[in-house]
Enzyme design. Structure first.
Site, PDB file in Angstrom:
ATOM      1  CE  LYS A  14      -2.174  -1.051   3.799  1.00 50.99           C
ATOM      2  NZ  LYS A  14      -1.966  -2.400   4.306  1.00 50.99           N
ATOM      3  NE  ARG A  89      -5.415  -0.147   9.479  1.00 49.65           N
ATOM      4  CZ  ARG A  89      -4.256  -0.740   9.305  1.00 49.65           C
ATOM      5  NH1 ARG A  89      -4.134  -2.021   9.543  1.00 49.65           N
ATOM      6  NH2 ARG A  89      -3.225  -0.054   8.939  1.00 49.65           N
ATOM      7  NE  ARG A 123       6.992  -4.148   6.377  1.00 54.56           N
ATOM      8  CZ  ARG A 123       5.676  -3.972   6.259  1.00 54.56           C
ATOM      9  NH1 ARG A 123       5.148  -3.621   5.107  1.00 54.56           N
ATOM     10  NH2 ARG A 123       4.890  -4.158   7.294  1.00 54.56           N
ATOM     11  NE  ARG A 156       5.507  -1.556  10.286  1.00 56.90           N
ATOM     12  CZ  ARG A 156       4.408  -1.429   9.549  1.00 56.90           C
ATOM     13  NH1 ARG A 156       4.480  -0.926   8.336  1.00 56.90           N
ATOM     14  NH2 ARG A 156       3.238  -1.815  10.012  1.00 56.90           N
ATOM     15  NE  ARG A 167       0.833  -5.354  11.418  1.00 57.13           N
ATOM     16  CZ  ARG A 167       2.004  -5.421  10.794  1.00 57.13           C
ATOM     17  NH1 ARG A 167       2.953  -6.228  11.251  1.00 57.13           N
ATOM     18  NH2 ARG A 167       2.231  -4.704   9.722  1.00 57.13           N
TER      19      ARG A 167
HETATM   20  P1  ADP Z   1      -0.221  -2.524   8.364  1.00 56.07           P
HETATM   21  O1  ADP Z   1      -1.218  -2.190   7.305  1.00 56.07           O
HETATM   22  O2  ADP Z   1       0.937  -3.278   7.834  1.00 56.07           O
HETATM   23  O3  ADP Z   1      -0.831  -3.206   9.561  1.00 56.07           O
HETATM   24  P2  ADP Z   1       0.122   0.305   9.054  1.00 56.07           P
HETATM   25  O4  ADP Z   1       1.426   0.974   8.956  1.00 56.07           O
HETATM   26  O5  ADP Z   1      -0.947   0.723   8.116  1.00 56.07           O
HETATM   27  O6  ADP Z   1       0.476  -1.235   8.916  1.00 56.07           O
HETATM   28  O7  ADP Z   1      -0.460   0.426  10.540  1.00 56.07           O
HETATM   29  C1  ADP Z   1       0.319   0.106  11.643  1.00 56.07           C
HETATM   30  C2  ADP Z   1      -0.516   0.090  12.926  1.00 56.07           C
HETATM   31  O8  ADP Z   1      -1.075   1.408  13.146  1.00 56.07           O
HETATM   32  C3  ADP Z   1      -1.722  -0.817  12.947  1.00 56.07           C
HETATM   33  O9  ADP Z   1      -1.381  -2.160  13.276  1.00 56.07           O
HETATM   34  C4  ADP Z   1      -2.586  -0.148  14.023  1.00 56.07           C
HETATM   35  O10 ADP Z   1      -2.110  -0.416  15.321  1.00 56.07           O
HETATM   36  C5  ADP Z   1      -2.367   1.318  13.731  1.00 56.07           C
HETATM   37  N1  ADP Z   1      -3.366   1.814  12.760  1.00 56.07           N
HETATM   38  C6  ADP Z   1      -3.108   2.263  11.512  1.00 56.07           C
HETATM   39  N2  ADP Z   1      -4.249   2.611  10.891  1.00 56.07           N
HETATM   40  C7  ADP Z   1      -5.251   2.370  11.768  1.00 56.07           C
HETATM   41  C8  ADP Z   1      -6.690   2.497  11.748  1.00 56.07           C
HETATM   42  N3  ADP Z   1      -7.330   2.969  10.659  1.00 56.07           N
HETATM   43  N4  ADP Z   1      -7.392   2.131  12.835  1.00 56.07           N
HETATM   44  C9  ADP Z   1      -6.785   1.672  13.938  1.00 56.07           C
HETATM   45  N5  ADP Z   1      -5.458   1.512  14.037  1.00 56.07           N
HETATM   46  C10 ADP Z   1      -4.689   1.858  12.975  1.00 56.07           C
END
Ligand code: ADP
Ligand code: ZN
Length: 232
Positions: A14, A89, A123, A156, A167
């Site tokens: 993404k 999400r 990664r 990360r 996740r």
């Molecule tokens: P990924 O898609 O690989 O899980 P992101 O970098 O998009 O990683 O998000 C990392 C973390 O940030 C998520 O696991 C969550 O804890 C938090 N996060 C990001 N976007 C949201 C969201 N829309 N709602 C709730 N938590 C979020």
């Protein structure tokens, strides 16, 4: 004005695809995960609030996430549009979003879970400049060092077997149903995320009806440029 949302499981690309599209169309890339990571790295109050939740792979609370997205979007530095990555999400976030903004398309990057594990666990991220590396097909010349800035490469905090399992489960339980909601109201395009980044990008553009990308010499795939997120 173009308004897109990009969705897909962990490691589906993404961030990379958003950056490519944003640079070429001159739209703003808004990554909710990047905003939270910036806050953690810079020891802000918000960072302290979200650090443990993120490390465990759980979702941050809806109120906080919604205010972050809203604040970022009301800054209005997006004259030509935006691409939102990592939001919504779950159903509540999706409803909030649909009420507030007219989205032109949802880009869904499709990747099987077996490939997710391989990608995410391989990664690495540069602490200096934020470039992403993959030990599968994009290793640095010197192990553990960034080719561009010499910075240290890290993993990360949530790219562990345990947090990834959480996740992925959350993605399938809470995020996937959002797509059904979008499919009823909006335009969802599905793109196979397995090929190389340029191939995926070309497919996205084709499905969105955009002309092929202009060549960009100095563009770094996966680079995080948006340090302006700190205001969010
Ligand atoms: P990924 O898609 O690989 O899980 P992101 O970098 O998009 O990683 O998000 C990392 C973390 O940030 C998520 O696991 C969550 O804890 C938090 N996060 C990001 N976007 C949201 C969201 N829309 N709602 C709730 N938590 C979020
Ligand atoms: Zn670097």
């Amino acid at each position: 004005m173009r308004k897109y949302v990009i969705m897909g499981v962990q490691g589906s690309g993404k961030g990379t695809q958003s950056e490519l599209l944003a640079a070429d169309l001159d739209i703003v890339h808004i990554s909710v995960g990047d905003i939270f990571r910036w806050n953690v790295q810079n020891h802000t109050k918000m960072g302290a609030q979200v650090r443990r939740i993120m490390a465990s792979g759980e979702l941050v609370g809806d109120d906080l996430v919604e205010s972050v997205v809203q604040t970022r979007l009301t800054e209005h530095d997006w004259n030509f549009g935006f691409i939102v990555d990592g939001f919504p999400r779950n159903r509540r976030q999706a409803e909030f979003f649909l009420e507030s903004y007219d989205i032109d398309a949802i880009i869904l990057l499709d990747l099987p879970d077996s490939e997710v594990r391989r990608r995410v666990l391989n990664r690495r991220l540069c602490v200096g400049c934020g470039i992403n590396y993959s030990l599968i097909d994009n290793s640095p010349a010197v192990p553990g060092r960034c080719d561009t800035c010499g910075g240290e490469l890290t993993t990360r905090e949530d790219d562990t077997e345990e947090a990834l399992a959480v996740r992925l489960r959350t993605y399938h339980e809470k995020t996937n149903p959002v797509l059904d909601l979008f499919r009823r109201k909006e335009y969802v395009i599905t793109v196979d995320a397995r090929p190389a980044p340029e191939v995926v990008q070309a497919e996205i553009r084709q499905q969105l009806g955009l002309p092929p990308a202009k060549p960009q010499e100095d563009q770094q795939v996966g680079q995080q440029e948006d340090q302006g997120n700190e205001r969010a």
